[in-house]
Write an enzyme that holds these catalytic residues in place. Structure first.
Site, PDB file in Angstrom:
ATOM      1  CB  CYS B 306     -38.335 -21.929  -6.377  1.00  0.00           C
ATOM      2  SG  CYS B 306     -39.726 -23.556  -6.118  1.00  0.00           S
ATOM      3  NE  ARG B 336     -37.616 -32.186   1.236  1.00  0.00           N
ATOM      4  CZ  ARG B 336     -38.184 -31.944   0.528  1.00  0.00           C
ATOM      5  NH1 ARG B 336     -38.065 -32.899  -0.004  1.00  0.00           N
ATOM      6  NH2 ARG B 336     -38.130 -30.875  -0.564  1.00  0.00           N
ATOM      7  CD  GLU B 338     -36.056 -37.152   4.870  1.00  0.00           C
ATOM      8  OE1 GLU B 338     -37.151 -38.098   5.000  1.00  0.00           O
ATOM      9  OE2 GLU B 338     -36.044 -36.502   4.166  1.00  0.00           O
ATOM     10  NE  ARG B 347     -34.058 -41.945   3.162  1.00  0.00           N
ATOM     11  CZ  ARG B 347     -34.814 -41.303   1.674  1.00  0.00           C
ATOM     12  NH1 ARG B 347     -36.104 -40.256   1.830  1.00  0.00           N
ATOM     13  NH2 ARG B 347     -34.874 -42.037   1.082  1.00  0.00           N
ATOM     14  CD  GLU B 355     -35.281 -24.992  -6.020  1.00  0.00           C
ATOM     15  OE1 GLU B 355     -35.259 -25.847  -5.772  1.00  0.00           O
ATOM     16  OE2 GLU B 355     -36.670 -24.244  -6.224  1.00  0.00           O
ATOM     17  CG  ASP B 416     -38.362 -38.009  -8.827  1.00  0.00           C
ATOM     18  OD1 ASP B 416     -37.810 -37.035  -9.164  1.00  0.00           O
ATOM     19  OD2 ASP B 416     -38.385 -38.911  -8.533  1.00  0.00           O
ATOM     20  CD  GLU B 429     -36.084 -37.740  -6.002  1.00  0.00           C
ATOM     21  OE1 GLU B 429     -37.333 -37.730  -4.724  1.00  0.00           O
ATOM     22  OE2 GLU B 429     -36.484 -36.159  -5.654  1.00  0.00           O
ATOM     23  CG  ASN B 432     -35.880 -32.407  -9.312  1.00  0.00           C
ATOM     24  OD1 ASN B 432     -36.733 -30.914  -9.528  1.00  0.00           O
ATOM     25  ND2 ASN B 432     -36.613 -31.893  -7.241  1.00  0.00           N
ATOM     26  CB  CYS B 458     -38.095 -24.957  -9.753  1.00  0.00           C
ATOM     27  SG  CYS B 458     -39.121 -26.845  -9.243  1.00  0.00           S
ATOM     28  NE  ARG B 465     -31.209 -37.617  -0.641  1.00  0.00           N
ATOM     29  CZ  ARG B 465     -32.211 -37.728  -0.992  1.00  0.00           C
ATOM     30  NH1 ARG B 465     -32.496 -37.629  -1.986  1.00  0.00           N
ATOM     31  NH2 ARG B 465     -33.063 -37.740   0.153  1.00  0.00           N
TER      32      ARG B 465
END
Lengths: 499, 499
Positions: B306, B336, B338, B347, B355, B416, B429, B432, B458, B465
């Protein structure tokens, strides 16, 4: 093209030659090389020659001259090989070699001046000749660096020929004339209405609900009228592209000035980054120099959209009966570091594209390209109601490798779709359909069970470009849009209002 | 926390002081400073003091000592200002100043050792005290570098306190138990079936038609059951994020070890890049060092989704009646870098997320977060049919700025959603919901016409996931999926087959 090669090298042996091998034996060996080994494969009277040799202890010095038929470095490798066999009889081996000097001369255009070349320590240009003195070692010869320097020079000569000339462009089709209802820059008008706003990055926009609705409508029309009827299935192609992919796709040959480069941390260890964090917290400035020392370049962001897809099929053999394969991707953004010509959503750095890929035998791929063309025409005519033209141009993959002209096969190539923007009178390329031949299956080693050649094609639908053409010709008022388009777009959402 | 400051500096004047101003006048001035100017704002008995001074020609040397109430550098700036007024009467100006030495001492934990700090030339730690010798100039004082060093030290102390301790985690809700039909790693099984293949990049996957169909189904369920009923409208958020955005969002405080950095060419001039192209053509190797010297870091790829949206509203005032604003984005990939824990699509480095952002006054934002939670529960229960739990955790924006603990306001924070993966027994996770308070409107200067506080929230829906949780608990066979999910997903497409 006339070429001359002069190579001075020294072979180092495991024992003293002067003590073990007689001069006349070596003279005979050299003679054999000059009459047979260094002439093999060359037209009569051509090839390489050992012009001078001398023995000193464990070393033998050689001067090899040649024309372009058995280039002196090839000749040296042949000699090394033969000499190894010859010395074997005397229980001596070759330990290595040193290149003292390698001079290449070739006929060259006066006008094309060169300043610097990799592995070249000196460049001279005089009287129609280019003279290079190379800085190479045995390893470079084995990697065929001299051949690649010559190919690079041929590339430069080819590029020079096309310089100033227009890209290939051949009109294939013109649509019917259509009424234009707008004569302004659509980006300016979208900004005024709050549909879009320039983002924080270069050539990057944030699309509000209205603009996004238009993009999604274009996508919907493409899905309903083209992708679904043709049996396309959606995939998710990667959007970061490592160099290994760009080496295969050919982009590593020319993408550099336009790429969005991606770098990753050399390590994720927080301690390694602590100094950067501390500096930022103390100065409120991001320490770019410190960062550059802690990251490494691993590739770039999506430029052409299909290359990274090919890893999905890499190294595989597929049964003929699953052809043609038809897939598309719309899972992310593409990037180009655009030249000075950045202009609104027309020419920008970050853009959104649906990429369409089809794979089959030659006939299937060419046939489907024609089917796509026919459908696109219907979509542009009936839904967008725009005026456009189509042209046969240099294939996109050649352009992106820095090449000009056309493909060797006449069925391989790109059709560009262009539309006039009434506000500027300029033509904007907004779409393409390409037959890429066997390039991608070959580069990524994808084979057909039958052994037949596997071909592919691709077509990129740039949403910014489609929207620009529609809005530039018809304006931003929905009542000026075609009824068919209006029925898909529905009512434009109003979410934001600013004071 | 006890602190001591000792600053030695020299003010340079435009004329000789020793000739113009009498010593007693200066002594009076210093007395005035020590009793009034350098005590202002400090508790009785506290503040700064000019401990020594001396005049030599055009220069006046000062030694200022202080506690934490009027820090010596603040004191120096006050003195400079007052001294300017005082000298003005003698028609002398202050030309500049030099900091000879600035020593800061503070009480400090023995265990927390420091090696390096920005603008600090020496660090000593002894007997519960940290002693710093600063390397600062007038400009650094004006930029309040010493204060920021102290804040940085407080940050480090805070981080140390949390080190080793678990992140905040407080169970809020547990779903009903559900049957699990699978006990393998879903990524492994997807690879086996040819649904996905590892892409050429680190932690990056190519999704074939089946996997993509599952992702789009999850998106469809989100759209039909949550986003549309709540009146969300789609936008297109930028995916490249320049530092200017991450400075505002706070990511510039801590994102470094995990960012995918973006660099752009220093120039697009083809001549600037010719050496790189030539090197590649001659060696077939991309010259990464040459490239690093020709590009500059400008930001990174989407991390949290965001922040770059907020530029759309930056600096604007909005009428209260358009609240709450509800928008979402699904226009591209997030990245990311990781840690070692890279694992399949669970992951990974490149991922896909919807989003969701809502904006309103405090009550609206808190209320809508609750509505979202209720709807998510229905979706997870009825469509995915999964077992999960919800926990109150450290707000995501604090985590990403490298902070621990909870927000100051108890309504601000992150929930989460976690689900167990039967094959490993680990909790993942997968979702969220966050109330971010007034953080973003404040940082990006967005105001409400009524003057009331503007809040936002947000929620990120990571498609990888969601898919992982579904497939890990239910397996890859559609007949084990919930009927509601099956009715949306339809028949999984079969496009590829490899021999």
């Amino acid at each position: 093209m006339n070429m001359e090669f002069q190579l001075k090298a020294e072979l180092k042996c495991s024992g003293s030659l002067s003590e073990t091998v007689s001069s006349s034996e070596i003279a005979d060996f050299v003679k054999l090389c000059n009459t047979e080994v260094l002439k093999k494969g060359a037209p009569p009277g051509c090839g390489a020659e050992i012009e001078r040799w001398n023995v000193a202890g464990e070393k033998i010095g050689l001067k090899i001259v040649s024309d372009r038929f058995v280039r002196a470095h090839d000749a040296l490798l042949r000699v090394k090989n033969e000499f190894g066999k010859f010395l074997g009889k005397h229980s001596i081996g070759i330990r290595g070699m040193e290149i003292e000097d390698y001079a290449i001369a070739m006929e060259w255009e006066e006008g094309l001046r060169l300043k610097k070349l990799p592995f070249v320590k000196e460049i001279k240009q005089e009287e129609g000749w280019l003279k290079l003195s190379l800085d190479v070692d045995e390893f470079s010869l084995e990697k065929r660096i001299p051949d690649r320097i010559i190919r690079l020079l041929e590339d430069k000569r080819e590029a020079e020929k096309w310089k100033g000339k227009k890209e290939h462009w051949e009109l294939l089709f013109e649509s019917n004339k259509k009424p234009f209802y707008f004569d302004k820059d659509p980006t300016e008008e979208m900004i005024k209405r709050g549909w879009i706003r320039h983002a924080a990055g270069r050539g990057q926009w944030i699309h509000g609900p209205q603009s996004t609705r238009i993009f999604r409508t274009l996508e919907r029309i493409l899905l309903d009228n083209l992708l679904e009827p043709f049996g396309y299935e959606e995939m998710i192609f990667p959007k970061f592209v490592p160099w290994s992919v760009w080496k295969k796709s050919g982009h590593a040959k020319g993408i550099y000035p336009e790429a969005y480069y991606v770098c990753t941390p050399k390590t994720r260890d927080p301690e390694y980054w602590e100094e950067v964090v501390d500096y930022y917290k103390v100065t409120n400035e991001v320490p770019l120099d410190m960062i550059m020392g802690r990251i490494e370049n691993v590739g770039g962001m999506c430029y052409a959209q299909c290359p990274p897809f090919w890893i999905f099929m890499q190294g595989k053999t597929i049964p003929d009966e699953i052809l043609p394969i038809k897939v598309f991707d719309r899972s992310g953004t593409s990037y180009r570091y655009e030249s000075g010509g950045l202009h609104g959503i027309e020419r920008l750095d970050e853009f959104h594209r649906v990429e369409i890929v089809w794979i089959g035998n030659k006939e299937q791929v060419i046939e489907h390209a024609k089917q796509l063309q026919a459908k696109y025409r219907r979509v542009f005519d009936e839904f967008l109601d725009i005026e456009w033209r189509e042209a046969w141009v240099t294939p996109w993959f050649m352009v992106q490798e820095g090449k000009a002209g056309l493909a060797e096969l006449k069925e391989v190539g790109t059709i560009d779709y262009e539309a006039v923007l009434p506000y500027s009178g300029k033509w904007l390329e907004f779409q393409n359909v390409s037959v890429n031949g066997d390039k991608y299956p070959k580069e990524f080693s994808v084979k057909l069970q039958s052994g037949e050649e596997l071909w592919s094609g691709c077509s990129g639908v740039g949403l910014e470009r489609w929207a620009t053409v529609l809005l530039a010709q018809k304006g931003l008022d929905p009542d000026k849009w075609n009824a068919k388009f209006r029925s898909v777009v529905g009512e434009l959402p109003e979410v934001f209002r600013f004071l």
